[in-house]
Structures are given as C-alpha cells and as structure tokens.
Design a protein around this motif. Sequence first.
Motif, PDB file in Angstrom:
ATOM      1  N   UNK A  64      38.481  49.723  49.009  1.00 12.61           N
ATOM      2  CA  UNK A  64      37.255  50.226  48.403  1.00 12.61           C
ATOM      3  C   UNK A  64      36.617  49.109  47.577  1.00 12.61           C
ATOM      4  N   UNK A  65      35.326  49.058  47.643  1.00 10.97           N
ATOM      5  CA  UNK A  65      34.532  48.076  46.903  1.00 10.97           C
ATOM      6  C   UNK A  65      33.610  48.824  45.959  1.00 10.97           C
ATOM      7  N   UNK A  66      33.503  48.308  44.730  1.00  9.45           N
ATOM      8  CA  UNK A  66      32.645  48.982  43.747  1.00  9.45           C
ATOM      9  C   UNK A  66      31.901  47.949  42.917  1.00  9.45           C
ATOM     10  N   UNK A  67      30.681  48.275  42.605  1.00 12.35           N
ATOM     11  CA  UNK A  67      29.878  47.377  41.769  1.00 12.35           C
ATOM     12  C   UNK A  67      30.053  47.683  40.297  1.00 12.35           C
ATOM     13  N   UNK A  68      30.587  48.886  39.996  1.00 13.22           N
ATOM     14  CA  UNK A  68      30.645  49.301  38.604  1.00 13.22           C
ATOM     15  C   UNK A  68      29.252  49.628  38.092  1.00 13.22           C
ATOM     16  N   UNK A  84      30.480  45.322  36.473  1.00  9.47           N
ATOM     17  CA  UNK A  84      31.952  45.250  36.513  1.00  9.47           C
ATOM     18  C   UNK A  84      32.425  45.498  37.950  1.00  9.47           C
ATOM     19  N   UNK A  85      32.172  44.558  38.856  1.00  3.36           N
ATOM     20  CA  UNK A  85      32.582  44.742  40.255  1.00  3.36           C
ATOM     21  C   UNK A  85      34.103  44.735  40.398  1.00  3.36           C
ATOM     22  N   UNK A  86      34.565  45.425  41.448  1.00  4.51           N
ATOM     23  CA  UNK A  86      36.011  45.478  41.700  1.00  4.51           C
ATOM     24  C   UNK A  86      36.269  45.713  43.185  1.00  4.51           C
ATOM     25  N   UNK A  87      37.460  45.336  43.586  1.00  4.04           N
ATOM     26  CA  UNK A  87      37.924  45.609  44.936  1.00  4.04           C
ATOM     27  C   UNK A  87      39.365  46.109  44.845  1.00  4.04           C
ATOM     28  N   UNK A  88      39.645  47.173  45.582  1.00  4.90           N
ATOM     29  CA  UNK A  88      40.983  47.752  45.560  1.00  4.90           C
ATOM     30  C   UNK A  88      41.462  47.976  46.998  1.00  4.90           C
ATOM     31  N   UNK A  96      53.779  52.139  48.707  1.00  2.38           N
ATOM     32  CA  UNK A  96      52.531  52.330  47.974  1.00  2.38           C
ATOM     33  C   UNK A  96      52.020  51.020  47.368  1.00  2.38           C
ATOM     34  N   UNK A  97      52.171  49.940  48.121  1.00  2.45           N
ATOM     35  CA  UNK A  97      51.715  48.626  47.668  1.00  2.45           C
ATOM     36  C   UNK A  97      50.200  48.634  47.482  1.00  2.45           C
ATOM     37  N   UNK A  98      49.749  48.070  46.355  1.00  4.25           N
ATOM     38  CA  UNK A  98      48.317  48.058  46.075  1.00  4.25           C
ATOM     39  C   UNK A  98      47.913  46.716  45.469  1.00  4.25           C
ATOM     40  N   UNK A  99      46.686  46.329  45.708  1.00  3.18           N
ATOM     41  CA  UNK A  99      46.118  45.107  45.144  1.00  3.18           C
ATOM     42  C   UNK A  99      44.769  45.450  44.523  1.00  3.18           C
TER      43      UNK A  99
END
Length: 477
Positions: A64-68, A84-88, A96-99
């Motif tokens: 998922x990509x978010x701009x905040x 506040x952009x983010x990528x998950x 349940x590995x996550x980055x």
Amino acid sequence: MKKIFLILLILLPSFSFAFEPVPTQTLLLAYLENDLELQNLTLAAQKAELALNYAEVSNGFDISLASGNVTLKADSEGTKITASPSVKMSLPQASNLSFTAETDLSLVSEQEASFSDTSLSLGVDIISSTALSRKVTLLKAQRTRTEALRSLQNRAVEAESAFYTELKTLLSSIKSIIKAEQTLYSDTIDFDSVKAQGYSSSSSTYRLAQMQVLSDKHSVESLLRALLHDYIVFYKKCGYDISLTADQDYLELIPDDFESAEPVNVLSFEKDSYTKIEAAVWTNQINSMERKTDSVFSLAANAGYTFANSSTDSDTVDAGLSAVLGGLSLSAGVALPVESDTSPALVLSASLSPFSFKKNAIEKKVAALSQEQELLDIESARSDYETYIVSAIQDLEEILWEKESAAENYEMYAKLADELEDWYKQGIITESEYLSARSNAAMYRVEVLINMLDVIIYNDEVKSNFVSDSVLMEEKA
C-alpha cells in the motif's frame, strides 16, 4: 432387442404412426441442460471460484502506498507543502513479515526539500497465529469452492437418476397396460366360452361376461391415455414438444436403446471418501486449526533505521518487542542514536484486561467440548457407513435376483409363445390364448428393461454417497 418389439406389435391393431422417439442419450443430455438447479449450481461454482481468488489476493503479498495528509500553506516566503508519504508491504505467509518506509516531507516553492523522521523498519512474528489464521481462511475458501463443485457433480448424478427413474415409471406404466390386456384376453376367453356354451345374449351369464370384457377394454384405454400424458410431460422436461393421439401405438414408445450398465461395487470405494465421514473429518480438522489460532500468547519483533529521528535529533537504529499473554499486553522499543553523544530513547507500554483471563478459560472449556462432539460425529458417520454398506449390498443382491428372474421368465414365456404361435395357426387355440402368451413374454421383456434401469439408478445412488476422486484431488491441490 428389436425382435421383441416387432413381436409385441401383434398385441394391438396396426395404427398409422408418424412420431419418431428421440434417442435416450439425446433426451438425457437435453434433460440435464433444462435442469434449472443444475444451472444454478454451475453459477454457484463460478462464484465460489471467484471467492477463492479474492481470498488468495486478500491473504497474500500486499503493498500500500499513501501520501498522508498533504498541507499547502502560502505566505510571503512562498508556498510550502508538507506531507507524510509512506509505503507498506506485508507477506503474511512468511511469519507475517512486513516492511514499512515513511517520512515527513517539507517542500517550499524554491524547490528546497527537507526530510525528517524518515524510517525503514522490518517486522516479523516470532510466536503468532497469524500464519495459521491465513491458512484457515484460505482452506475455508478452498472448501467452499470444493463443496460447490461437489454439489454440482452430485446434482448432475441426481438429475441423471431422476431421468432414468422417470423412464422406469413409463416402463412400469407400459407393464400395467400389458397386465390389463392380459386380464382382457383372459376375460375374452371366458366370454368366448360362454358363447360356445350356447348362452343367449339376454342371459345374465352372457351379459356379465360381456360387461367384464367391456370394462377391461375401458381400463386398457384409461391406462393408455395416462401413459401418453406422462410421455408428453416427460418429453417437455427434456425440451421437446410432442403430440400423441389416443390411437398411438404405445409399443413404439418403449425406450430400448439405453445400454446395460455393470453394477458398481460399493466396497471398491474408500471408506474415508464416504461423504458423511469426509465431511465430519474435515469439520474436525478445520475447527481444530481454528481453535489453535485463538492462542493466548503471541510475540513479535521489529527492527529498523530512522533518519533524523526527532526524538533524539539524530539517526537511530530501532528495535522493539511486543507480547500478548491473555489479557496482558506488553511492548518495549528502543531507538539507539548513531552519534555516541546522544542518549537512546526507550518506549514502554502495558495494558491489562482482567476479565480476559476468565473468558479465555471458558473458551478453552468450550473448545474441549466441541472437540469431543466432532469426534463423536466422526464415529457416528463411520457407523452410518457400515449400515449403508450392508444396505447397499442387499439392495444390489435384490436387483440382480430380480434381473435374473425376469430374464429366465422372459426366455421361458418367449419360447412358450413361439410354440403357441404354431398351435394358433393350426387352429388348435384361440387368438386370445395366443395373445395372452405373447403378452406374458412382453411383460417380462419390459421387466428386463426395468431391471436395467434399476442398475443405472443404483449406480447413481452409490456414487452420490462417496466423494469422487476428481474432487478429492482438487481439494488436496
């Protein structure tokens, strides 16, 4: 087989006949195509396939990509943009590995950009039921698809059985007509005897014998009309509109082109593929897995790197642990500054839900009782299997005995009819006596056909009580 029907034609006067029966296999295919429940289950199977695809996508790799929140502010210095952009990204099947990557961005109109609290982190479950929960979700979706395919197959078998059952009903109606004709021939012989004895047409003996013959003829005509009605309705179910008149030669309607089937051996099916056993075992397995997902303890870890961490005013290496034990939740995290002259930041948290422990204890007892019930259901299904096997074997023995008996009787009466045919030609016996013998042969020939259908119906019934290999292989895949 055609010979007998040519012989049967002498039982009734010749009529003009324009109707051509449709081949049985063609009728069967049309019958299945017109089965609305089969069409509905086909759509249900397609929906179940899509639901499985949806579950696989929902429980697989995700990003998922978010701009905040993006803020624009204009002042004398220009326009300032903050975000506040983010990528998950997550991989549930790998513990349940996550980055996660996120930052605070500030951009002014002069294209001067600054970043703060930029972090990169990895998270993983050390002890968790997340992977098992994902597996349960996918297995349930696969099971739904499997059961939809199974219902479709079972309906096809049921529809085929219903088709042949209706054919059997038509043959039974023909058999009833033949029996009524036998009564007619017998009473006709008695009436001829009364006339030969010289009774006058006004005598009660003569009139009673005559009325019996007339009554027999009416019974034959009524049964014939009912047969024609049922035959038209049967063809309509197969998608054919036909018209039959009262002078229809019913012998031409006898379906004689279906193949004889070998009875299936009920003992050749695996015991575990018995539908009730398979369903009970599956229910216990999936519920056992689901109960394991209700674990009272879980442990997860995360690690990462933060650029310009506002808590320490420097880059930090981050690490943390979180645990849940019943109603107690604990978490601890530390941010270690890269610069040695800066103190680390430690974050601790705890929460307690006292009644969770009591509820967990109750749920554990309920789970134990459910497990016992499911094991009893398995034993009940196995007991039902043993009863069914005995019943199926007995049913087949009865069908085979009736088949052998009908074949022997047909051979005997056919031979007798051939002998009486010579006597009739020589004038030794009456036409009614000869037709009565032929009628017996015809009746047992119809009985042979009915027994052939009984074997087909029996096979369908046995197959419907076991999971087919194709569905089992589909489910295991």
